[in-house]
Write an enzyme that holds these catalytic residues in place. Structure first.
Site, mmCIF file in Angstrom:
data_model
loop_
_atom_site.group_PDB
_atom_site.id
_atom_site.type_symbol
_atom_site.label_atom_id
_atom_site.label_comp_id
_atom_site.label_asym_id
_atom_site.label_seq_id
_atom_site.Cartn_x
_atom_site.Cartn_y
_atom_site.Cartn_z
ATOM 1 N N CYS A 1 0.891 -1.177 0.000
ATOM 2 C CA CYS A 1 0.000 0.000 0.000
ATOM 3 C C CYS A 1 0.917 1.211 0.000
ATOM 4 C CB CYS A 1 -0.890 -0.012 1.243
ATOM 5 S SG CYS A 1 -2.049 -1.385 1.254
ATOM 6 N N ALA B 1 1.343 4.384 -1.901
ATOM 7 C CA ALA B 1 1.279 5.823 -2.215
ATOM 8 C C ALA B 1 1.215 6.676 -0.947
ATOM 9 C CB ALA B 1 0.047 6.108 -3.077
ATOM 10 N N PRO B 2 1.878 7.829 -0.915
ATOM 11 C CA PRO B 2 2.605 8.484 -2.019
ATOM 12 C C PRO B 2 4.052 8.017 -2.199
ATOM 13 C CG PRO B 2 2.531 9.922 -0.106
ATOM 14 C CD PRO B 2 1.767 8.684 0.275
ATOM 15 N N GLY B 3 4.454 6.963 -1.526
ATOM 16 C CA GLY B 3 5.768 6.407 -1.799
ATOM 17 C C GLY B 3 6.846 6.765 -0.798
ATOM 18 N N ASP C 1 -5.177 -3.700 -6.578
ATOM 19 C CA ASP C 1 -5.631 -4.043 -5.232
ATOM 20 C C ASP C 1 -4.681 -5.122 -4.717
ATOM 21 O OD1 ASP C 1 -6.805 -5.171 -3.005
ATOM 22 O OD2 ASP C 1 -8.826 -5.227 -3.848
ATOM 23 N N ASP D 1 1.616 -1.217 4.912
ATOM 24 C CA ASP D 1 1.277 0.043 5.587
ATOM 25 C C ASP D 1 -0.197 0.270 5.272
ATOM 26 O OD1 ASP D 1 1.315 2.497 6.785
ATOM 27 O OD2 ASP D 1 2.473 3.495 5.217
ATOM 28 N N CYS E 1 -1.185 3.994 10.933
ATOM 29 C CA CYS E 1 -1.013 5.245 11.680
ATOM 30 C C CYS E 1 -2.224 5.401 12.608
ATOM 31 C CB CYS E 1 -0.814 6.438 10.766
ATOM 32 S SG CYS E 1 -2.091 6.657 9.532
HETATM 33 N N1 SAM Z 1 3.143 3.702 2.611
HETATM 34 C C1 SAM Z 1 2.719 5.007 2.158
HETATM 35 C C2 SAM Z 1 3.856 5.981 2.400
HETATM 36 O O1 SAM Z 1 4.671 5.776 3.290
HETATM 37 O O2 SAM Z 1 3.936 6.978 1.666
HETATM 38 C C3 SAM Z 1 1.427 5.445 2.839
HETATM 39 C C4 SAM Z 1 0.325 4.446 2.597
HETATM 40 S S1 SAM Z 1 -1.272 4.965 3.119
HETATM 41 C C5 SAM Z 1 -1.227 4.631 4.795
HETATM 42 C C6 SAM Z 1 -2.229 3.636 2.543
HETATM 43 C C7 SAM Z 1 -2.372 3.576 1.016
HETATM 44 O O3 SAM Z 1 -2.925 2.306 0.684
HETATM 45 C C8 SAM Z 1 -3.317 4.605 0.422
HETATM 46 O O4 SAM Z 1 -2.658 5.299 -0.603
HETATM 47 C C9 SAM Z 1 -4.468 3.780 -0.148
HETATM 48 O O5 SAM Z 1 -5.001 4.328 -1.340
HETATM 49 C C10 SAM Z 1 -3.780 2.461 -0.419
HETATM 50 N N2 SAM Z 1 -4.643 1.270 -0.427
HETATM 51 C C11 SAM Z 1 -5.800 1.084 0.245
HETATM 52 N N3 SAM Z 1 -6.287 -0.139 -0.001
HETATM 53 C C12 SAM Z 1 -5.419 -0.746 -0.850
HETATM 54 C C13 SAM Z 1 -5.380 -2.016 -1.477
HETATM 55 N N4 SAM Z 1 -6.344 -2.910 -1.276
HETATM 56 N N5 SAM Z 1 -4.336 -2.302 -2.287
HETATM 57 C C14 SAM Z 1 -3.361 -1.382 -2.513
HETATM 58 N N6 SAM Z 1 -3.360 -0.153 -1.946
HETATM 59 C C15 SAM Z 1 -4.367 0.152 -1.125
#
Ligand code: SAM
Length: 451
Positions: free
Chosen positions: A266, A268-270, A314, A333, A386
């Protein structure tokens, strides 16, 4: 035109191009949208669609002030208004009260710009007198009114009653400090890119530029005052990124060796993808379910000169993206309530519903269960959120361990404690022998090994 940022300390609204009256009107409209059910992000996007970035930042800053005093402002308007005026007028009064409470501008400037904003609007013009009267009455009776309103826990902690109760139940000793910190402005922490410089050298560079800062973690530097990123030395070149010190622990807690295949599920934003790559030459697959957000990963990596395989997918639907080759390390995450970062996202307690905790915990479970088969035997998965709610932390991991006999919890603390729950902090010093950063948001970590 006045100088609307005369008392701005966050730097969010530098080089403002819009007069305060216009910003107040936009804030009032965004507030009305939120009252009608729009999320903070969509209300901001709708009102800021045609604004340049600095004006958007200024509008966001006003809306954050409004959210940081939402319960107080609502209690004040109940006392100051005999009956609720039309939505745009109420929104204007609320935005102006929030800024008067935050003491962002001189009282005189604020009241006169709010009245001008009312006069300028077709639907608000005949209420300009009311706006003037209400704001002036607030100024006359400020202290007793504030004292009266602050008697309720909802106003004192600026959160709905159910949220306060959840935090109190989860953290019986620390709930008051957690809720109080949530109402403050978030500190701005940078992550120093160790491929390009060191924290020590970067601190010297900041000092030479006259920017106060101190070290709060292994690669974490806390700025004395938040700055727009364009004004942070070396940001554009990729020497530093903006990232809370607590979340910087992820790249330290997940063991990754050079050449490893790593999944950031998971991503974004990376931020964490990039941190892992800054520390180790490894092969990262970064997944993100939202294609627009997946683009953010690409731009983060490009600014930092790093590369990873980025895919919009996903993560739980492994049949759609996994080749079948196991990963050495997985970072999950997971999406969560964000209850640990309220000072960064003041809309969180107001936009969540009690049932969101269970819904998000179920989504975390779905992701954990689906991703576990992608990990090689002996490999490690770092789960983090978080959140400060146990359902998205210890309870989630206990449930997983009970379902998966091939999973073992790897101790994360020197004292042998298996999981790590960080409670938000806002002061403290750090030295290299410290396990935890000094200033950080609320965060949860658990490291799982596949037997
Ligand atoms: N790890 C990122 C960082 O450090 O920049 C922050 C991640 S943020 C907590 C969670 C992310 O997971 C969101 O961008 C959300 O859109 C994405 N997300 C939610 N469900 C997901 C899924 N089933 N598969 C992939 N990404 C998912």
């Amino acid at each position: 035109m006045t100088n609307p940022r005369e008392k701005e300390s966050s730097g969010e609204g530098r080089a403002l191009q819009l007069p305060l009256r216009r910003l107040l009107t936009l804030a009032a409209q965004a507030r009305r949208r939120m009252r009608e059910g729009a999320s903070f992000a969509s209300a901001l996007d709708a009102e800021a669609a045609d604004l340049p970035p600095n004006a958007r930042a200024a509008l966001q800053s006003i809306l954050y002030d409004l959210l940081r005093s939402k319960a107080l402002v609502e209690a004040l308007t109940r006392r100051l208004l005999e009956s609720p005026p039309p939505g745009p007028v109420l929104g204007l009064i609320e935005a102006a009260l929030a800024l008067l409470v935050a003491r962002r501008y001189s009282d005189f400037t604020l009241v006169s710009e709010a009245v001008n904003a009312a006069r300028a609007g077709r639907r608000t013009t005949r209420f300009a007198g009311l706006v003037n009267a209400v704001l002036r009455r607030f100024l006359r009776e400020r202290e007793p009114l504030l004292a009266l309103c602050r008697r309720t826990p909802e106003v004192r902690f600026n959160a709905p009653a159910w949220w306060i109760e959840r935090v109190r139940a989860a953290h019986p000793d620390e709930w008051e400090s957690i809720l109080s910190i949530a109402a403050h402005h978030a500190p701005m922490t940078l992550r120093v890119n160790v491929r390009r410089t060191t924290p020590e050298a970067y601190l010297e560079r900041l000092a030479a530029a006259g920017i106060a800062a101190r070290r709060v973690g292994p690669e974490a530097v806390l700025l004395g005052k938040p700055l727009p990123v364009q004004e942070i030395p070396g940001f554009t070149e990729g020497d530093v990124s903006v990232q809370d010190a607590g979340t910087q622990l992820a790249a330290h807690l997940l063991p990754v060796a050079p050449g490893d295949r790593v999944l950031d599920a998971c991503a974004a934003p990376g931020g964490k993808t990039a941190h892992i790559l800054e520390r180790t030459d490894c092969r990262v697959t970064a997944l993100e379910v939202d294609p627009e957000r997946a683009e953010l990963i690409r731009s983060t990596l490009s600014r930092l000169g790093l590369s990873a395989e980025v895919r919009a997918a996903d993560a739980a639907r492994t049949e759609e993206w996994w080749t079948g080759e196991p990963f050495d390390a997985v970072l999950l995450d997971a999406p969560c309530t964000a209850s640990g970062i309220v000072r960064r996202q003041p809309d969180v307690p107001w936009s969540r519903r009690p049932e969101d905790i269970r819904r998000l915990a179920a989504e975390q479970k779905r992701l954990l269960d689906a991703l576990w088969p992608c990990l090689r035997r002996g490999g490690k998965l770092l789960f983090c959120t978080c959140s400060i709610f146990p359902e998205e932390g210890p309870r989630q991991i206990e449930g997983f361990l009970a379902r998966r006999p091939d999973a073992r919890l790897v101790p994360l603390r020197a004292d042998g404690a298996g999981m790590m729950s960080l409670i938000p902090t806002e002061s403290g010093d750090w030295s290299p022998s410290d396990e935890l950063p000094a200033v950080h948001d609320g965060f949860f970590y658990a490291l799982l090994e596949k037997r």
